[in-house]
Scaffold this active site. Structure first.
Site, PDB file in Angstrom:
ATOM      1  CG  LEU A  20      34.214 -16.352 -19.921  1.00 15.47           C
ATOM      2  CD1 LEU A  20      33.202 -17.392 -19.471  1.00 15.47           C
ATOM      3  CD2 LEU A  20      35.465 -17.030 -20.453  1.00 15.47           C
ATOM      4  CB  SER A  21      31.617 -10.391 -22.414  1.00 15.28           C
ATOM      5  OG  SER A  21      30.781 -10.843 -21.389  1.00 15.28           O
ATOM      6  CE  LYS A  70      26.108  -8.519 -13.642  1.00 16.91           C
ATOM      7  NZ  LYS A  70      25.470  -9.820 -13.665  1.00 16.91           N
ATOM      8  N   GLY A 160      20.249 -20.363  -2.926  1.00 15.68           N
ATOM      9  CA  GLY A 160      20.989 -19.103  -2.887  1.00 15.68           C
ATOM     10  C   GLY A 160      20.054 -17.922  -3.080  1.00 15.68           C
ATOM     11  N   GLY A 162      21.433 -14.537  -3.772  1.00 19.37           N
ATOM     12  CA  GLY A 162      22.265 -13.404  -4.190  1.00 19.37           C
ATOM     13  C   GLY A 162      21.721 -12.773  -5.459  1.00 19.37           C
ATOM     14  N   GLY A 282      25.084 -23.928 -16.882  1.00 24.19           N
ATOM     15  CA  GLY A 282      25.013 -22.464 -16.939  1.00 24.19           C
ATOM     16  C   GLY A 282      25.542 -21.830 -18.212  1.00 24.19           C
TER      17      GLY A 282
END
Ligand code: NAP
Length: 319
Positions: A20-21, A70, A160, A162, A282
């Site tokens: 989406l960037s 990343k 979570g 992660g 988000g």
């Protein structure tokens, strides 16, 4: 318009077609009228080192990083910010005299909706007196209203453990939360997660980890409950990481934050709102982490966050 002078920005990942960037950043670039363009740059894992050399050769000014690079990019950079080291992941790279430098803007993105001055939400209509579920147009910036800027008595519960959970832990630590509880499904991963924060360059001492069977007990203590799991994400929008019975224990007025931005809102946020909790989706984190990156690349404090948010909403079909 792309010209001979146009400076290059981009996002690397594999795959990258879903990103989406480009929509968000090119909308901001067009609005600002600056001579930049932001491109999707597909880079396979085995090509990362060569890609970095090539980016230098073509004078790329900076880039975003998504899966799977990343973590892998860390040892290839000339410098890494303390926050990116603590999180163990870089999402933004920029050029300096030293070479490529990496940082992570997810913490800033996560914190933005919790820190921005509140716009009071509209009260419900006569036929439905539930408070309206905030969208990212009017995110529920009630954190400040509820807790002021003092989070020192507040308990955060994070679902979570992660990559995104690492940014959320760092964010909760920056807020100064009294207790930070992380809930996960694998005891070994949880123990490693905990230890990594104790020995981190930005240590977090008030962190406790739990398996999901403790969630019911934690729920009634939570002032801030954050979902960092993908449970409930499109195309499984009917799912929620927390059962209705467990969510019944949430305090009215607690802040419930889902990192998922599609669907918008998620079932988790709808359920929480029905129980009187405050909801943050988000999308705002996504917008704000992008805005923070663009500020670095353009070396300006002023980027059109509203334009970026609107571009994302249109791209996601939310309007
Ligand atoms: P990740 O590194 O794969 O971590 C996902 C975590 O969720 C892991 O701890 C995983 O547990 C847990 N999990 C996965 N499926 C689960 C299930 N069915 N039940 C319980 N736990 C489950 O992914 P991530 O990068 O952290 O991203 C997580 C979510 O955050 C995604 O939906 C992503 O789109 C969203 N996100 C949003 C933003 C934003 O800007 N809004 C930024 C980053 C991420 P195990 O470790 O046991 O596998």
């Amino acid at each position: 318009m792309i010209k001979g002078t146009t400076k290059l920005l981009g996002v690397i990942g594999h795959p990258i077609a879903h990103s989406l960037s480009p929509a968000m950043h090119n909308a901001a670039i067009a609005h600002l009228g600056v001579d930049f363009v932001y491109l999707p740059l597909p880079v396979k894992p085995q090509d990362l080192k060569a890609a970095l050399v090539g980016f230098g050769a073509i004078d790329l000014r900076g880039f975003s990083i998504t899966i799977p690079h990343k973590q892998a990019i860390l040892p290839l950079l000339a410098d890494v910010s303390p926050i990116a080291r603590a999180i163990g992941a870089v999402n933004t790279v920029y050029r300096t005299d030293k070479g490529w430098c990496g940082t992570n803007t997810d913490v800033e993105g996560f914190l933005a909706p919790l820190q921005t001055s509140p716009t009071p939400p509209c009260s419900g209509g006569a036929e439905d007196d539930r408070p309206a579920l905030e969208s990212s147009d009017s995110p529920l910036y009630q954190a400040t209203a509820r807790g002021g800027s003092d989070w020192s008595q507040k308990v955060a519960v994070i679902l979570g453990n992660g990559g995104a959970a690492r940014a959320v832990v760092a964010g909760c630590a920056q807020l100064g939360c009294a207790e930070i509880h992380v809930v996960g499904r694998n005891a070994q991963n949880l123990a490693e997660f905990h230890d990594s924060w104790v020995t981190s360059p930005m240590p977090v001492q008030n962190l406790q980890v739990h398996t999901w069977d403790n969630l019911s007990m934690l729920m009634s203590q939570a002032d801030l409950l954050v979902n960092t799991t993908p449970v409930g994400m499109y195309p499984h929008g009917e799912k929620s990481p927390v059962s209705a019975v467990a969510l019944d224990r949430i305090s009215a007025g607690a802040i419930v934050y889902d990192l998922i931005y599609t669907p918008n809102p998620t079932q988790f946020l709808k359920d929480a709102q029905l129980r009187g909790a405050r909801a943050i989706d988000g999308l705002e984190m996504l917008v704000q982490q992008g805005a923070a990156a663009l500020k670095i690349w353009l070396d300006t404090e002023s980027v059109p966050v509203d334009v970026m948010r609107q571009a994302l909403r249109e791209h996601l079909g939310l309007d």
